[in-house]
Design a protein around this motif. Structure first.
Motif, mmCIF file in Angstrom:
data_model
loop_
_atom_site.group_PDB
_atom_site.id
_atom_site.type_symbol
_atom_site.label_atom_id
_atom_site.label_comp_id
_atom_site.label_asym_id
_atom_site.label_seq_id
_atom_site.Cartn_x
_atom_site.Cartn_y
_atom_site.Cartn_z
ATOM 1 N N PRO A 78 0.250 -14.776 3.126
ATOM 2 C CA PRO A 78 0.272 -16.192 3.523
ATOM 3 C C PRO A 78 0.088 -16.347 5.034
ATOM 4 C CG PRO A 78 2.110 -15.661 2.049
ATOM 5 C CD PRO A 78 1.488 -14.363 2.451
ATOM 6 N N ASP A 79 -0.429 -17.490 5.450
ATOM 7 C CA ASP A 79 -0.735 -17.717 6.866
ATOM 8 C C ASP A 79 0.501 -17.649 7.757
ATOM 9 O OD1 ASP A 79 -3.390 -18.026 6.229
ATOM 10 O OD2 ASP A 79 -3.261 -20.219 6.044
ATOM 11 N N ASP A 80 1.652 -18.059 7.245
ATOM 12 C CA ASP A 80 2.862 -18.101 8.065
ATOM 13 C C ASP A 80 3.741 -16.868 7.883
ATOM 14 O OD1 ASP A 80 3.459 -18.688 5.444
ATOM 15 O OD2 ASP A 80 5.022 -20.162 5.930
ATOM 16 N N GLN A 81 3.208 -15.819 7.267
ATOM 17 C CA GLN A 81 3.983 -14.601 7.014
ATOM 18 C C GLN A 81 3.355 -13.415 7.742
ATOM 19 O OE1 GLN A 81 6.984 -14.617 4.601
ATOM 20 N NE2 GLN A 81 6.666 -16.547 5.662
ATOM 21 N N PRO A 100 -4.943 -5.474 11.331
ATOM 22 C CA PRO A 100 -3.834 -6.027 12.119
ATOM 23 C C PRO A 100 -2.506 -5.907 11.380
ATOM 24 C CG PRO A 100 -5.108 -7.790 11.133
ATOM 25 C CD PRO A 100 -5.841 -6.522 10.817
ATOM 26 N N PHE A 101 -1.423 -5.724 12.134
ATOM 27 C CA PHE A 101 -0.102 -5.595 11.536
ATOM 28 C C PHE A 101 0.950 -5.972 12.562
ATOM 29 C CE2 PHE A 101 -1.433 -1.525 13.272
ATOM 30 C CZ PHE A 101 -0.360 -1.163 14.078
ATOM 31 N N GLN A 102 2.174 -6.167 12.094
ATOM 32 C CA GLN A 102 3.319 -6.459 12.958
ATOM 33 C C GLN A 102 4.108 -5.155 13.134
ATOM 34 O OE1 GLN A 102 5.401 -7.433 15.409
ATOM 35 N NE2 GLN A 102 4.974 -9.521 14.701
ATOM 36 N N ALA A 103 4.141 -4.648 14.360
ATOM 37 C CA ALA A 103 4.744 -3.343 14.619
ATOM 38 C C ALA A 103 6.235 -3.414 14.926
ATOM 39 C CB ALA A 103 4.018 -2.655 15.771
ATOM 40 N N THR A 104 6.764 -4.602 15.223
ATOM 41 C CA THR A 104 8.178 -4.739 15.560
ATOM 42 C C THR A 104 8.923 -5.443 14.429
ATOM 43 O OG1 THR A 104 8.011 -6.924 16.589
ATOM 44 C CG2 THR A 104 7.436 -5.009 17.953
ATOM 45 N N GLU A 105 10.207 -5.630 14.607
ATOM 46 C CA GLU A 105 11.022 -6.306 13.601
ATOM 47 C C GLU A 105 11.154 -7.800 13.870
ATOM 48 O OE1 GLU A 105 14.699 -4.430 12.611
ATOM 49 O OE2 GLU A 105 13.989 -2.437 13.169
ATOM 50 N N ALA A 106 10.306 -8.349 14.712
ATOM 51 C CA ALA A 106 10.391 -9.763 15.064
ATOM 52 C C ALA A 106 10.261 -10.651 13.826
ATOM 53 C CB ALA A 106 9.292 -10.110 16.071
ATOM 54 N N GLU A 107 11.246 -11.552 13.643
ATOM 55 C CA GLU A 107 11.254 -12.515 12.531
ATOM 56 C C GLU A 107 11.111 -11.833 11.169
ATOM 57 O OE1 GLU A 107 11.926 -15.641 12.997
ATOM 58 O OE2 GLU A 107 11.954 -15.471 15.175
ATOM 59 N N PHE A 108 11.687 -10.642 11.048
ATOM 60 C CA PHE A 108 11.490 -9.867 9.814
ATOM 61 C C PHE A 108 12.045 -10.593 8.589
ATOM 62 C CE2 PHE A 108 13.129 -6.607 6.814
ATOM 63 C CZ PHE A 108 11.916 -6.104 6.394
ATOM 64 N N LYS A 109 13.257 -11.098 8.683
ATOM 65 C CA LYS A 109 13.867 -11.737 7.521
ATOM 66 C C LYS A 109 13.100 -12.978 7.074
ATOM 67 C CE LYS A 109 18.636 -10.184 8.207
ATOM 68 N NZ LYS A 109 20.051 -10.627 8.394
ATOM 69 N N ALA A 110 12.567 -13.717 8.033
ATOM 70 C CA ALA A 110 11.897 -14.974 7.696
ATOM 71 C C ALA A 110 10.438 -14.782 7.292
ATOM 72 C CB ALA A 110 11.972 -15.928 8.885
ATOM 73 N N GLN A 111 9.774 -13.722 7.825
ATOM 74 C CA GLN A 111 8.325 -13.632 7.652
ATOM 75 C C GLN A 111 7.855 -12.370 6.937
ATOM 76 O OE1 GLN A 111 6.457 -14.161 11.475
ATOM 77 N NE2 GLN A 111 7.321 -16.193 11.773
ATOM 78 N N ALA A 112 8.768 -11.573 6.414
ATOM 79 C CA ALA A 112 8.380 -10.298 5.802
ATOM 80 C C ALA A 112 7.823 -10.505 4.400
ATOM 81 C CB ALA A 112 9.572 -9.346 5.765
ATOM 82 N N ALA A 113 6.531 -10.792 4.320
ATOM 83 C CA ALA A 113 5.883 -10.945 3.015
ATOM 84 C C ALA A 113 5.437 -9.602 2.457
ATOM 85 C CB ALA A 113 4.685 -11.882 3.126
ATOM 86 N N ILE A 114 4.985 -8.700 3.350
ATOM 87 C CA ILE A 114 4.436 -7.416 2.920
ATOM 88 C C ILE A 114 4.905 -6.323 3.870
ATOM 89 C CG2 ILE A 114 2.337 -6.119 2.393
ATOM 90 C CD1 ILE A 114 0.873 -8.776 2.099
ATOM 91 N N GLY A 115 5.310 -5.183 3.306
ATOM 92 C CA GLY A 115 5.683 -4.026 4.111
ATOM 93 C C GLY A 115 4.897 -2.807 3.659
ATOM 94 N N LEU A 116 4.410 -2.038 4.629
ATOM 95 C CA LEU A 116 3.663 -0.806 4.335
ATOM 96 C C LEU A 116 4.494 0.394 4.748
ATOM 97 C CD1 LEU A 116 0.948 0.673 3.607
ATOM 98 C CD2 LEU A 116 0.389 0.505 6.025
ATOM 99 N N THR A 117 4.627 1.361 3.837
ATOM 100 C CA THR A 117 5.372 2.592 4.126
ATOM 101 C C THR A 117 4.579 3.792 3.647
ATOM 102 O OG1 THR A 117 6.575 2.837 2.025
ATOM 103 C CG2 THR A 117 7.506 1.307 3.651
ATOM 104 N N SER A 118 5.016 4.957 4.082
ATOM 105 C CA SER A 118 4.534 6.213 3.509
ATOM 106 C C SER A 118 5.432 6.560 2.329
ATOM 107 C CB SER A 118 4.562 7.317 4.567
ATOM 108 O OG SER A 118 5.908 7.538 4.996
ATOM 109 N N CYS A 119 5.272 7.742 1.784
ATOM 110 C CA CYS A 119 6.138 8.189 0.689
ATOM 111 C C CYS A 119 6.283 9.703 0.752
ATOM 112 C CB CYS A 119 5.580 7.743 -0.666
ATOM 113 S SG CYS A 119 4.048 8.573 -1.124
ATOM 114 N N GLU A 120 7.184 10.222 -0.041
ATOM 115 C CA GLU A 120 7.417 11.669 -0.083
ATOM 116 C C GLU A 120 6.519 12.346 -1.118
ATOM 117 O OE1 GLU A 120 9.308 13.155 2.043
ATOM 118 O OE2 GLU A 120 10.112 11.330 2.927
#
Length: 215
Positions: A78-81, A100-120
């Motif tokens: 979404p545009d606001d996430q 493009p991505f968000q590298a910090t935790e800024a506004e994480f609770k309000a705007q965290a629509a998608i998170g990218l992680t690695s795995c084991e």
């Protein structure tokens, strides 16, 4: 001869013949399933992962990953996430791929629509993803956002859950992560009225991008 006498005669005959033969002892060490071919583990994982509701993308090159992920984000974000990525290795890959991505935790609770992680590890048999909080993503990035995206390599695919656990133990030795999550498809529950609800205890969508090892 009465029916009672007939029954007693059968009992006496059975006792005279000795105890009934016991069934053969099972081989507890034998595998439950037939072994999976090593050459087809990635294909088997992709089929298992899709079967349980995951979204799978295979990328041969970093440029292909960038194009696929940008198109995916344009449709899903979404545009606001925000799209959050906290692991330095993944940040470097996406920066090179032009994503493009968000590298910090800024506004994480309000705007965290998608998170990218690695795995084991990736488990071919069940389509499961083994995630541990030992990376910069911690525990929150794979659980809190509505959509969880994983970037993995074909070399991380193993046949069984036991193989995945052994891989984690080999990597960390005696200093195992504080938690390991075996994620099998999007979060779901049918506890209430047997109605399936997605996103009950975690992400509603689970997507995996498999990038070739030499990319």
């Amino acid at each position: 001869m009465s029916s009672r006498d007939t029954m007693l005669a059968r009992i006496r005959t059975a006792l005279a013949n000795g105890p009934a033969p016991q069934p053969p002892q099972p081989d507890w060490a034998a595998p439950v399933h037939l072994p999976l071919p090593d050459a087809e583990l990635a294909v088997t994982f992709a089929a298992s992962f899709r079967r349980i509701g995951g979204e799978f993308f295979y990328c041969e090159t970093l440029a292909q990953l960038g194009a696929e992920l940008r198109a995916w984000l344009a449709e899903r974000l979404p545009d606001d996430q925000q799209f959050y990525v906290w692991e330095p290795t993944l940040q470097a890959l996406l920066a090179e791929a032009g994503v493009p991505f968000q590298a910090t935790e800024a506004e994480f609770k309000a705007q965290a629509a998608i998170g990218l992680t690695s795995c084991e590890a990736l488990v071919a048999r069940t389509g499961s993803i083994v995630v541990a909080p030992a990376t910069a993503s911690g525990r929150r990035l794979s659980i809190y956002p509505d959509q969880h995206v994983v970037l993995a390599r074909p070399s991380q695919v193993v046949a069984e859950i036991g193989d995945a656990l052994r891989a984690v133990q080999s990597r960390y030795g005696t200093e195992l992560p504080s938690m390991m999550s075996l994620t099998t498809g999007p979060s779901r529950t049918a506890d209430i009225e047997k109605t399936l609800v997605l996103g009950a205890h975690g992400p509603r969508r689970l997507t995996l991008f498999l990038l070739e090892d030499d990319a």
